[in-house]
Design a protein around this motif. Structure first.
Motif, PDB file in Angstrom:
ATOM      1  N   VAL A   1       0.831  -1.207   0.000  1.00 41.15           N
ATOM      2  CA  VAL A   1       0.000   0.000   0.000  1.00 41.15           C
ATOM      3  C   VAL A   1       0.863   1.255   0.000  1.00 41.15           C
ATOM      4  O   VAL A   1       0.576   2.223  -0.718  1.00 41.15           O
ATOM      5  CB  VAL A   1      -0.976  -0.007   1.202  1.00 41.15           C
ATOM      6  N   ILE A   2       1.938   1.246   0.763  1.00 36.51           N
ATOM      7  CA  ILE A   2       2.835   2.411   0.815  1.00 36.51           C
ATOM      8  C   ILE A   2       3.466   2.664  -0.557  1.00 36.51           C
ATOM      9  O   ILE A   2       3.524   3.800  -1.027  1.00 36.51           O
ATOM     10  CB  ILE A   2       3.905   2.230   1.901  1.00 36.51           C
ATOM     11  N   VAL A   3       3.926   1.604  -1.216  1.00 34.60           N
ATOM     12  CA  VAL A   3       4.516   1.755  -2.556  1.00 34.60           C
ATOM     13  C   VAL A   3       3.461   2.261  -3.535  1.00 34.60           C
ATOM     14  O   VAL A   3       3.730   3.162  -4.340  1.00 34.60           O
ATOM     15  CB  VAL A   3       5.136   0.425  -3.044  1.00 34.60           C
ATOM     16  N   ALA A   4       2.255   1.716  -3.467  1.00 33.27           N
ATOM     17  CA  ALA A   4       1.185   2.150  -4.370  1.00 33.27           C
ATOM     18  C   ALA A   4       0.837   3.617  -4.154  1.00 33.27           C
ATOM     19  O   ALA A   4       0.640   4.365  -5.123  1.00 33.27           O
ATOM     20  CB  ALA A   4      -0.051   1.275  -4.177  1.00 33.27           C
ATOM     21  N   ASN A   5       0.772   4.033  -2.893  1.00 37.75           N
ATOM     22  CA  ASN A   5       0.473   5.438  -2.608  1.00 37.75           C
ATOM     23  C   ASN A   5       1.583   6.357  -3.088  1.00 37.75           C
ATOM     24  O   ASN A   5       1.322   7.439  -3.620  1.00 37.75           O
ATOM     25  CB  ASN A   5       0.225   5.644  -1.115  1.00 37.75           C
ATOM     26  N   ARG A   6       2.830   5.934  -2.908  1.00 38.78           N
ATOM     27  CA  ARG A   6       3.967   6.729  -3.403  1.00 38.78           C
ATOM     28  C   ARG A   6       3.887   6.846  -4.921  1.00 38.78           C
ATOM     29  O   ARG A   6       4.113   7.922  -5.479  1.00 38.78           O
ATOM     30  CB  ARG A   6       5.273   6.082  -2.968  1.00 38.78           C
ATOM     31  N   ALA A   7       3.575   5.755  -5.598  1.00 38.73           N
ATOM     32  CA  ALA A   7       3.476   5.771  -7.055  1.00 38.73           C
ATOM     33  C   ALA A   7       2.354   6.698  -7.516  1.00 38.73           C
ATOM     34  O   ALA A   7       2.523   7.464  -8.478  1.00 38.73           O
ATOM     35  CB  ALA A   7       3.249   4.359  -7.580  1.00 38.73           C
ATOM     36  N   LYS A   8       1.225   6.650  -6.833  1.00 39.60           N
ATOM     37  CA  LYS A   8       0.102   7.518  -7.187  1.00 39.60           C
ATOM     38  C   LYS A   8       0.480   8.980  -6.997  1.00 39.60           C
ATOM     39  O   LYS A   8       0.192   9.826  -7.844  1.00 39.60           O
ATOM     40  CB  LYS A   8      -1.115   7.187  -6.330  1.00 39.60           C
ATOM     41  N   GLN A   9       1.161   9.268  -5.894  1.00 42.03           N
ATOM     42  CA  GLN A   9       1.609  10.627  -5.625  1.00 42.03           C
ATOM     43  C   GLN A   9       2.561  11.109  -6.718  1.00 42.03           C
ATOM     44  O   GLN A   9       2.430  12.226  -7.218  1.00 42.03           O
ATOM     45  CB  GLN A   9       2.300  10.668  -4.265  1.00 42.03           C
ATOM     46  N   ARG A  10       3.518  10.292  -7.094  1.00 45.31           N
ATOM     47  CA  ARG A  10       4.482  10.669  -8.135  1.00 45.31           C
ATOM     48  C   ARG A  10       3.784  10.858  -9.484  1.00 45.31           C
ATOM     49  O   ARG A  10       4.152  11.731 -10.258  1.00 45.31           O
ATOM     50  CB  ARG A  10       5.570   9.603  -8.291  1.00 45.31           C
ATOM     51  N   ARG A  11       2.790  10.052  -9.748  1.00 47.62           N
ATOM     52  CA  ARG A  11       2.070  10.129 -11.021  1.00 47.62           C
ATOM     53  C   ARG A  11       1.390  11.481 -11.178  1.00 47.62           C
ATOM     54  O   ARG A  11       1.400  12.079 -12.249  1.00 47.62           O
ATOM     55  CB  ARG A  11       1.043   9.019 -11.092  1.00 47.62           C
ATOM     56  N   TYR A  12       0.799  11.970 -10.096  1.00 54.94           N
ATOM     57  CA  TYR A  12       0.081  13.237 -10.170  1.00 54.94           C
ATOM     58  C   TYR A  12       0.977  14.448  -9.971  1.00 54.94           C
ATOM     59  O   TYR A  12       0.637  15.541 -10.397  1.00 54.94           O
ATOM     60  CB  TYR A  12      -1.071  13.248  -9.169  1.00 54.94           C
ATOM     61  N   GLU A  13       2.128  14.266  -9.343  1.00 55.55           N
ATOM     62  CA  GLU A  13       3.049  15.383  -9.141  1.00 55.55           C
ATOM     63  C   GLU A  13       3.733  15.796 -10.432  1.00 55.55           C
ATOM     64  O   GLU A  13       3.896  16.969 -10.696  1.00 55.55           O
ATOM     65  CB  GLU A  13       4.128  15.011  -8.121  1.00 55.55           C
ATOM     66  N   ALA A  14       4.181  14.840 -11.209  1.00 52.58           N
ATOM     67  CA  ALA A  14       4.949  15.149 -12.422  1.00 52.58           C
ATOM     68  C   ALA A  14       4.548  14.216 -13.564  1.00 52.58           C
ATOM     69  O   ALA A  14       5.309  13.343 -13.959  1.00 52.58           O
ATOM     70  CB  ALA A  14       6.430  15.023 -12.137  1.00 52.58           C
ATOM     71  N   PRO A  15       3.340  14.403 -14.110  1.00 54.00           N
ATOM     72  CA  PRO A  15       2.902  13.501 -15.182  1.00 54.00           C
ATOM     73  C   PRO A  15       3.746  13.601 -16.454  1.00 54.00           C
ATOM     74  O   PRO A  15       3.839  12.643 -17.215  1.00 54.00           O
ATOM     75  CB  PRO A  15       1.462  13.924 -15.448  1.00 54.00           C
ATOM     76  N   ASP A  16       4.396  14.734 -16.682  1.00 54.71           N
ATOM     77  CA  ASP A  16       5.222  14.901 -17.877  1.00 54.71           C
ATOM     78  C   ASP A  16       6.627  14.357 -17.690  1.00 54.71           C
ATOM     79  O   ASP A  16       7.410  14.277 -18.621  1.00 54.71           O
ATOM     80  CB  ASP A  16       5.318  16.379 -18.267  1.00 54.71           C
TER      81      ASP A  16
END
Length: 79
Positions: A34-49
């Motif tokens: 869950v922690i890895v998934a949340n980190r990935a989701k956060q990174r996805r929305y922080e810098a999509p480009d």
């Protein structure tokens, strides 16, 4: 490991080793997942480009970052 776009490319074997290290460092597999998934989701929305043509997917980046931070107990602390 090879150099790609000024970032260190990690092959699948190295990535799997890092995943195993994360799992082994935590007492709870579900929690680390869950922690890895949340980190990935956060990174996805922080810098999509910043996905570098699909090479550095958010989940891959999260595993790499977290495996590099294994010495920080707040990352995988089981309290």
């Amino acid at each position: 490991m090879a150099l790609r776009n000024n970032h260190l490319a990690i092959d699948n074997d190295e990535l799997m080793r890092r995943v195993e290290n994360l799992i082994n460092a935590s007492k709870n597999r579900y929690r680390i997942t869950v922690i890895v998934a949340n980190r990935a989701k956060q990174r996805r929305y922080e810098a999509p480009d910043d996905m570098e043509d699909g090479w550095m997917k958010p989940i891959r980046r999260a595993v790499i970052e977290m495996s590099d931070e294994l010495t920080a107990p707040e990352i995988i602390g089981d309290e």
